[in-house]
Design a protein around this motif. Structure first.
Motif: not given
Length: 368
Positions: A316-319, A300-304, A251-253, A212-217
């Motif tokens: 992005h519509a999927l999540y 609260d929405l934190y990260l997308t 939500g993880i795609l 998750f966080f690798k993708a965020l990077n």
């Protein structure tokens, strides 16, 4: 007489952490931090391996009347080719001379280190709280953001600080999923081999936390104030964020190879629970937090985000579709977005849901 004293002892650090509770004790929009978490951040955050941080408190007639922190993020400066110092943890009584003395203390440290500019308020990176409230002083603060009184930005203007970036937060009333989102979700699902991961339990979710966080990077690479998270920072964020995560609100795609290509993270609003806890987990703070995690009308929405190669393809519509349906199923009435850069056109998607701007926070800059 105003005096500025650098934090040197454990006792002083605890006073530094507790000062905002004194300042905002009569403010219904302020949300106290958990003191133990704040102490850990200031003493053991993994970013301290590449950041220098100094903290100061202001005194007047023997009373604490302000605080501030200065941060030199050497990794950020190297990657972004900057000579910058940051200020953060800035809280102050309504006295322009106290505010001036605190900011000057950080500015002087920056000059001593041959730095050329100061920015803030921010902390180690944009994964922590940043931005000064300039609109929305009557809105209850979310855990991911700071509250401050309306006199703060007046001080910044007086001291020659200028706007660098603004962050917006939006409130969305949870209604039926818009037809446009349903149509886009179906079209994207048919066109690409991307699916939303379903987790059977929290243990399985944790298996995807690092990815998750690798993708965020990768996704956040060009965002203001962001630099890639180190492995130690990722471990820290997994522990602090995923420990309270509900598997249904993550939500993880993934693609056909089960590689993460998009992500979202929401958490039931804990603002009221933290106000009741008043900085302490014990004896009853934990109960208010536990109750808010189980029963709530606000999320609260934190990260997308999505990987760069998937930007502008609509995945992005999927999540978004999954999140929206989950909110309806769980009975949420409102969603509050995390702070998003005003310059980021991706945040316009919330307008499709009828979102309205409720707060604006500003990061300032000044040449030294």
């Amino acid at each position: 007489m105003i005096s500025i004293k650098e934090i040197k002892t454990k006792k002083e650090l605890k006073q530094f952490i507790r000062y905002p509770k004194q300042l905002y004790k009569n403010c219904s929009c302020y949300v106290p931090v958990l003191e133990a978490d704040e102490y850990k951040m200031l003493t053991a955050h993994p970013a301290k391996l590449f950041c220098n941080i100094r903290l100061w408190m202001a005194y007047k007639n023997g009373k604490i009347v302000g605080r501030i922190g200065g941060i030199i993020n050497h990794r950020y400066n190297k990657l972004k080719n900057k000579k910058r110092i940051r200020f953060g943890w800035f809280d102050v009584d309504n006295d322009i001379e106290i505010a001036k003395a605190l900011l000057k203390t950080v500015e002087d440290w920056g000059r001593e280190e041959a730095l050329l500019e100061i920015s803030g308020p921010s902390r180690f990176s944009n994964m922590e709280k940043q931005g000064m409230l300039v609109e929305g002083f009557d809105v209850l603060t979310t855990l991911s953001s700071e509250y401050n009184y309306s006199y703060y930005p007046l001080f910044m203007n007086e001291f020659g600080y200028e706007k660098e970036e603004d962050y917006l937060q939006m409130r969305i009333e949870i209604k039926d999923i818009p037809e446009k989102i349903k149509t886009l979700n179906n079209a994207v699902a048919e066109r690409y081999p991307i699916k939303t991961k379903q987790f059977k339990d929290k243990k399985e979710l944790f298996n995807y936390a690092e990815r998750f966080f690798k993708a965020l990077n990768q996704s956040f690479g060009d965002i203001y104030n962001f630099i890639p998270l180190t492995d130690a920072e990722i471990a820290y964020l997994i522990k602090t964020n995923f420990s309270i995560a509900n598997k249904d609100l993550v939500g993880i795609l993934v693609d056909e190879n089960d590689d993460v290509v998009g992500f979202s993270l929401s958490v039931p609003s804990l603002s009221q629970a933290f106000r009741k806890a008043n900085g302490k987990l014990f004896p009853f703070g934990w109960y208010h937090i536990f109750k808010a995690l189980k029963k709530n009308d606000t999320v609260d929405l934190y990260l997308t985000g999505v990987l760069p190669q998937w930007v502008n393809r609509g995945i992005h519509a999927l999540y978004h579709h999954q999140m929206h349906q989950t909110y309806i199923d769980k009975g949420y009435k409102y969603a509050i977005t995390t702070q998003q850069l005003e310059s980021n056109h991706a945040c316009r998607i919330w307008e499709r849901y009828g979102g309205i701007v409720i707060t604006r926070r500003r990061c300032y800059k000044k040449n030294l």
